[in-house]
Design a protein around this motif. Structure first.
Motif, PDB file in Angstrom:
ATOM      1  N   ARG A 140       3.144   0.426 -11.885  1.00 22.56           N
ATOM      2  CA  ARG A 140       2.073   1.396 -12.131  1.00 22.56           C
ATOM      3  C   ARG A 140       1.642   2.109 -10.857  1.00 22.56           C
ATOM      4  O   ARG A 140       1.416   3.317 -10.845  1.00 22.56           O
ATOM      5  CB  ARG A 140       0.868   0.669 -12.760  1.00 22.56           C
ATOM      6  N   ILE A 141       1.481   1.356  -9.777  1.00 18.21           N
ATOM      7  CA  ILE A 141       0.967   1.881  -8.514  1.00 18.21           C
ATOM      8  C   ILE A 141       2.107   2.000  -7.511  1.00 18.21           C
ATOM      9  O   ILE A 141       3.062   1.210  -7.522  1.00 18.21           O
ATOM     10  CB  ILE A 141      -0.126   0.946  -7.950  1.00 18.21           C
ATOM     11  N   THR A 142       2.015   2.995  -6.639  1.00 22.82           N
ATOM     12  CA  THR A 142       2.994   3.160  -5.573  1.00 22.82           C
ATOM     13  C   THR A 142       3.267   1.821  -4.892  1.00 22.82           C
ATOM     14  O   THR A 142       2.347   1.207  -4.333  1.00 22.82           O
ATOM     15  CB  THR A 142       2.471   4.138  -4.509  1.00 22.82           C
ATOM     16  N   PRO A 143       4.494   1.317  -4.943  1.00 26.04           N
ATOM     17  CA  PRO A 143       4.774   0.025  -4.308  1.00 26.04           C
ATOM     18  C   PRO A 143       4.982   0.181  -2.807  1.00 26.04           C
ATOM     19  O   PRO A 143       5.405   1.237  -2.332  1.00 26.04           O
ATOM     20  CB  PRO A 143       6.069  -0.417  -4.992  1.00 26.04           C
ATOM     21  N   ASP A 144       4.655  -0.863  -2.062  1.00 27.29           N
ATOM     22  CA  ASP A 144       5.055  -0.904  -0.664  1.00 27.29           C
ATOM     23  C   ASP A 144       6.512  -1.359  -0.585  1.00 27.29           C
ATOM     24  O   ASP A 144       7.046  -1.950  -1.528  1.00 27.29           O
ATOM     25  CB  ASP A 144       4.137  -1.863   0.116  1.00 27.29           C
ATOM     26  N   HIS A 145       7.129  -1.123   0.554  1.00 27.15           N
ATOM     27  CA  HIS A 145       8.555  -1.396   0.686  1.00 27.15           C
ATOM     28  C   HIS A 145       8.889  -2.853   0.379  1.00 27.15           C
ATOM     29  O   HIS A 145       9.831  -3.142  -0.372  1.00 27.15           O
ATOM     30  CB  HIS A 145       9.033  -1.039   2.098  1.00 27.15           C
ATOM     31  N   LEU A 146       8.113  -3.782   0.938  1.00 28.71           N
ATOM     32  CA  LEU A 146       8.411  -5.197   0.730  1.00 28.71           C
ATOM     33  C   LEU A 146       8.253  -5.601  -0.733  1.00 28.71           C
ATOM     34  O   LEU A 146       8.944  -6.496  -1.211  1.00 28.71           O
ATOM     35  CB  LEU A 146       7.525  -6.059   1.623  1.00 28.71           C
ATOM     36  N   ASP A 147       7.351  -4.923  -1.449  1.00 27.47           N
ATOM     37  CA  ASP A 147       7.172  -5.226  -2.865  1.00 27.47           C
ATOM     38  C   ASP A 147       8.473  -5.010  -3.633  1.00 27.47           C
ATOM     39  O   ASP A 147       8.767  -5.713  -4.604  1.00 27.47           O
ATOM     40  CB  ASP A 147       6.088  -4.337  -3.485  1.00 27.47           C
ATOM     41  N   GLU A 148       9.251  -4.017  -3.199  1.00 28.96           N
ATOM     42  CA  GLU A 148      10.460  -3.625  -3.922  1.00 28.96           C
ATOM     43  C   GLU A 148      11.667  -4.478  -3.573  1.00 28.96           C
ATOM     44  O   GLU A 148      12.678  -4.438  -4.276  1.00 28.96           O
ATOM     45  CB  GLU A 148      10.784  -2.159  -3.617  1.00 28.96           C
ATOM     46  N   THR A 149      11.596  -5.245  -2.488  1.00 31.06           N
ATOM     47  CA  THR A 149      12.759  -6.023  -2.054  1.00 31.06           C
ATOM     48  C   THR A 149      12.821  -7.413  -2.669  1.00 31.06           C
ATOM     49  O   THR A 149      13.816  -8.114  -2.502  1.00 31.06           O
ATOM     50  CB  THR A 149      12.757  -6.160  -0.520  1.00 31.06           C
ATOM     51  N   MET A 150      11.787  -7.817  -3.389  1.00 29.17           N
ATOM     52  CA  MET A 150      11.746  -9.172  -3.943  1.00 29.17           C
ATOM     53  C   MET A 150      12.671  -9.299  -5.152  1.00 29.17           C
ATOM     54  O   MET A 150      12.772  -8.370  -5.957  1.00 29.17           O
ATOM     55  CB  MET A 150      10.321  -9.527  -4.367  1.00 29.17           C
ATOM     56  N   PRO A 151      13.330 -10.448  -5.306  1.00 30.87           N
ATOM     57  CA  PRO A 151      14.197 -10.630  -6.482  1.00 30.87           C
ATOM     58  C   PRO A 151      13.431 -10.617  -7.800  1.00 30.87           C
ATOM     59  O   PRO A 151      13.963 -10.213  -8.830  1.00 30.87           O
ATOM     60  CB  PRO A 151      14.865 -11.980  -6.222  1.00 30.87           C
ATOM     61  N   VAL A 152      12.180 -11.095  -7.797  1.00 29.01           N
ATOM     62  CA  VAL A 152      11.255 -10.893  -8.914  1.00 29.01           C
ATOM     63  C   VAL A 152      10.055 -10.169  -8.320  1.00 29.01           C
ATOM     64  O   VAL A 152       9.371 -10.705  -7.450  1.00 29.01           O
ATOM     65  CB  VAL A 152      10.815 -12.218  -9.567  1.00 29.01           C
ATOM     66  N   LYS A 153       9.828  -8.944  -8.756  1.00 25.57           N
ATOM     67  CA  LYS A 153       8.819  -8.088  -8.119  1.00 25.57           C
ATOM     68  C   LYS A 153       7.424  -8.482  -8.616  1.00 25.57           C
ATOM     69  O   LYS A 153       6.899  -7.913  -9.573  1.00 25.57           O
ATOM     70  CB  LYS A 153       9.141  -6.635  -8.404  1.00 25.57           C
ATOM     71  N   VAL A 154       6.842  -9.439  -7.939  1.00 23.74           N
ATOM     72  CA  VAL A 154       5.571 -10.006  -8.391  1.00 23.74           C
ATOM     73  C   VAL A 154       4.351  -9.316  -7.794  1.00 23.74           C
ATOM     74  O   VAL A 154       3.238  -9.493  -8.295  1.00 23.74           O
ATOM     75  CB  VAL A 154       5.495 -11.522  -8.086  1.00 23.74           C
ATOM     76  N   VAL A 155       4.504  -8.544  -6.725  1.00 21.22           N
ATOM     77  CA  VAL A 155       3.359  -7.994  -6.000  1.00 21.22           C
ATOM     78  C   VAL A 155       3.013  -6.595  -6.498  1.00 21.22           C
ATOM     79  O   VAL A 155       3.890  -5.740  -6.649  1.00 21.22           O
ATOM     80  CB  VAL A 155       3.625  -7.954  -4.488  1.00 21.22           C
ATOM     81  N   THR A 156       1.738  -6.368  -6.760  1.00 22.24           N
ATOM     82  CA  THR A 156       1.239  -5.039  -7.087  1.00 22.24           C
ATOM     83  C   THR A 156       0.006  -4.749  -6.241  1.00 22.24           C
ATOM     84  O   THR A 156      -0.709  -5.655  -5.831  1.00 22.24           O
ATOM     85  CB  THR A 156       0.869  -4.923  -8.580  1.00 22.24           C
ATOM     86  N   GLN A 157      -0.236  -3.457  -5.996  1.00 28.17           N
ATOM     87  CA  GLN A 157      -1.360  -3.022  -5.174  1.00 28.17           C
ATOM     88  C   GLN A 157      -2.541  -2.643  -6.052  1.00 28.17           C
ATOM     89  O   GLN A 157      -2.389  -2.287  -7.226  1.00 28.17           O
ATOM     90  CB  GLN A 157      -0.946  -1.815  -4.324  1.00 28.17           C
ATOM     91  N   GLY A 158      -3.757  -2.696  -5.479  1.00 25.85           N
ATOM     92  CA  GLY A 158      -4.937  -2.332  -6.243  1.00 25.85           C
ATOM     93  C   GLY A 158      -6.187  -2.396  -5.394  1.00 25.85           C
ATOM     94  O   GLY A 158      -6.134  -2.269  -4.164  1.00 25.85           O
ATOM     95  N   VAL A 159      -7.328  -2.629  -6.054  1.00 21.20           N
ATOM     96  CA  VAL A 159      -8.622  -2.656  -5.377  1.00 21.20           C
ATOM     97  C   VAL A 159      -9.503  -3.727  -6.005  1.00 21.20           C
ATOM     98  O   VAL A 159      -9.235  -4.208  -7.109  1.00 21.20           O
ATOM     99  CB  VAL A 159      -9.352  -1.289  -5.483  1.00 21.20           C
TER     100      VAL A 159
END
Length: 469
Positions: free
Chosen positions: A200-219
């Motif tokens: 949903r939110i613009t991912p950071d580079h490291l977020d995209e390198t994970m084999p399971v993309k578990v990290v999302t950005q927010g507030v």
């Protein structure tokens, strides 16, 4: 209900009790200047310095930025960025004592997106080492304290951001979530914390390198409308065509929802206060006309074990690649007991990793199947109430610490692995007066339903305010 020794900065200044939307409206209508908002926020940060929530403060840069044109939905609103994304010219320490952080050369992808919303960055907020823990505590440095009672944890990994927003230093702050790191500190500090759908939110580079993309950005925010405006504004910069748009949500929806309720997690039963708060929220939903029923757990113990192994993989990967990614002075022997223990556990169980990855990637199927029957699922955010500082300290031996974390963080990781959205709302209180949150999950792309429900619940049961007696 006994009063706690609260620490907050709310006062009769130009920020008052305003949320980020309120501050932005004053700036947009020229009732206040961005510099005045920034000066007031810097004074408030000093007032709550005892919380130890700030990693890096740059008042001169913030004041200089505030003198420029303030455009965007949050134009002129002061804020903090979590210290695991890059802001050009500031160090990125990731909460670790294992290396000396270098100055970032460029802004991260998320920071570039967020900057378009017009905020003024005061500095960077603290997190536990690499965001691995559910409390913002360290081996040798002071912990981040909960403003509702400084003897307690502020949660994690966005614990610094949550403490600053709850204490009134700033009305909104950056957070990110890889296993509950938006929702857990929001729950501990009495805030709204929405983890969005994966992508949903613009991912950071490291977020995209994970084999399971578990990290999302927010507030993390103090009001539903601030969270809603953040997501609507984010779509103006980055719009994922694979997901339905959220658009600006401005109030409750009219549809009555089918709500499934979970009281316990696969890692064990919830404690008395937590179970009672979840039941109370279920009763409130029913009174509002929603159809509510208890449901069985959608996952098994295997999921918890697989996620624990994946958690270990992330620690192992950072430990083995840290010199290349973070600097030649990175020393894995200086990482904390949690990072070292997780990495060791992965090395011991790495042969199970391929099958664990396979099962984790298939979790999305069982998660989404829930929402053929239900519109949202209600559960606790955490298995027990916010602990005192020290209970989850990285100075503990790993086996004891891991067992406590494993039992505590039983609900939130499912959304990270499956990719679905979830929101933490501060609808309850513990017997000692601390915030106690409820957790709502929805199908992929259905943040709108969560926000509409959040508006309805916020109106039906206004969130407790730290500044009230």
């Amino acid at each position: 209900m006994p009063l706690s020794p609260r620490v907050h900065a709310f006062r009769d200044d130009i920020l008052g009790d305003l949320d980020a939307t309120g501050v932005a409206e004053l700036v947009a209508t020229k009732q206040i200047k961005p510099r005045e908002a920034t000066e007031a926020a810097l004074a408030r940060v000093e007032t709550v310095a005892a919380l130890d929530a700030v990693e890096h403060l740059d008042a001169d840069r913030a004041l200089d930025a505030a003198d420029r044109d303030a455009s965007g939905v949050f134009g002129g609103v002061p804020t903090f960025v979590k210290d695991n994304v890059d802001v050009a010219g500031w160090p990125t320490g990731n909460g670790s004592e294992a290396y000396t952080p270098r100055l970032a050369r460029t802004d991260s992808d998320f920071v570039r997106m967020w900057s378009a919303q017009g905020l003024t960055y005061l500095g960077k907020s603290r997190l536990p080492e690499f965001g691995f823990s559910a409390t913002t505590e360290f081996m040798t440095r002071p912990p981040v304290r909960n403003p509702w009672n400084p003897a307690y944890s502020s949660g994690a990994s966005s614990g610094g951001s949550a403490a600053l927003v709850a204490a009134g230093a700033v009305p909104i702050a950056h957070a990110n979530d890889g296993g509950g790191s938006i929702r857990i500190p929001a729950a501990a500090c009495g805030l709204v914390g929405l983890k969005p759908t994966r992508g949903r939110i613009t991912p950071d580079h490291l977020d995209e390198t994970m084999p399971v993309k578990v990290v999302t950005q927010g507030v993390v925010t103090r009001s539903v409308r601030d969270t809603a405006r953040f997501f609507a504004a984010a779509e103006q910069t980055y719009r994922n065509p694979l997901l339905p748009p959220v658009r600006l949500v401005e109030g409750p929806g009219s549809a009555r929802l089918r709500v499934g309720v979970l009281y316990d997690s696969v890692t064990g039963p919830s404690d008395r206060d937590t179970h009672a708060a979840t039941a109370d929220t279920a009763e409130l939903l029913a009174a509002l006309g929603h159809r509510v029923e208890e449901i069985p757990l959608p996952i098994t113990q295997q999921f918890a074990d697989d996620f624990a192994l994946y958690w270990g993989f992330l620690a192992w990967y950072l430990s083995t690649t840290g010199r290349r990614a973070l600097g030649v002075d990175f020393d894995p022997a200086r990482t904390d007991n949690l990072t070292q223990g997780l990495a060791a556990a992965f090395r011991k169980g790495f042969r199970r990793f391929p099958s664990a990855l396979y099962r984790l990637r298939r979790t999305q199927r069982s998660y989404r199947a829930l929402f053929t029957t239900y519109d949202v699922v209600l559960s606790p955010v955490l298995a027990h109430t916010t602990p005192k500082l020290g209970y989850l300290s990285p100075t503990l031996d790993f086996d004891r610490l891991f067992a406590r974390l494993y039992a505590y963080v039983g609900f939130t990781p499912l959304n990270n692995v499956a990719g679905g959205p979830a929101i933490s709302l501060p609808l309850g209180r513990t017997r000692s007066g601390l915030p106690l949150a409820s957790h709502f999950s929805a199908d992929h792309g259905d943040e709108r339903t969560l926000l509409e429900l959040a508006y309805e619940l916020e109106a039906a049961r206004p969130f407790a305010r730290i500044q009230d007696a």
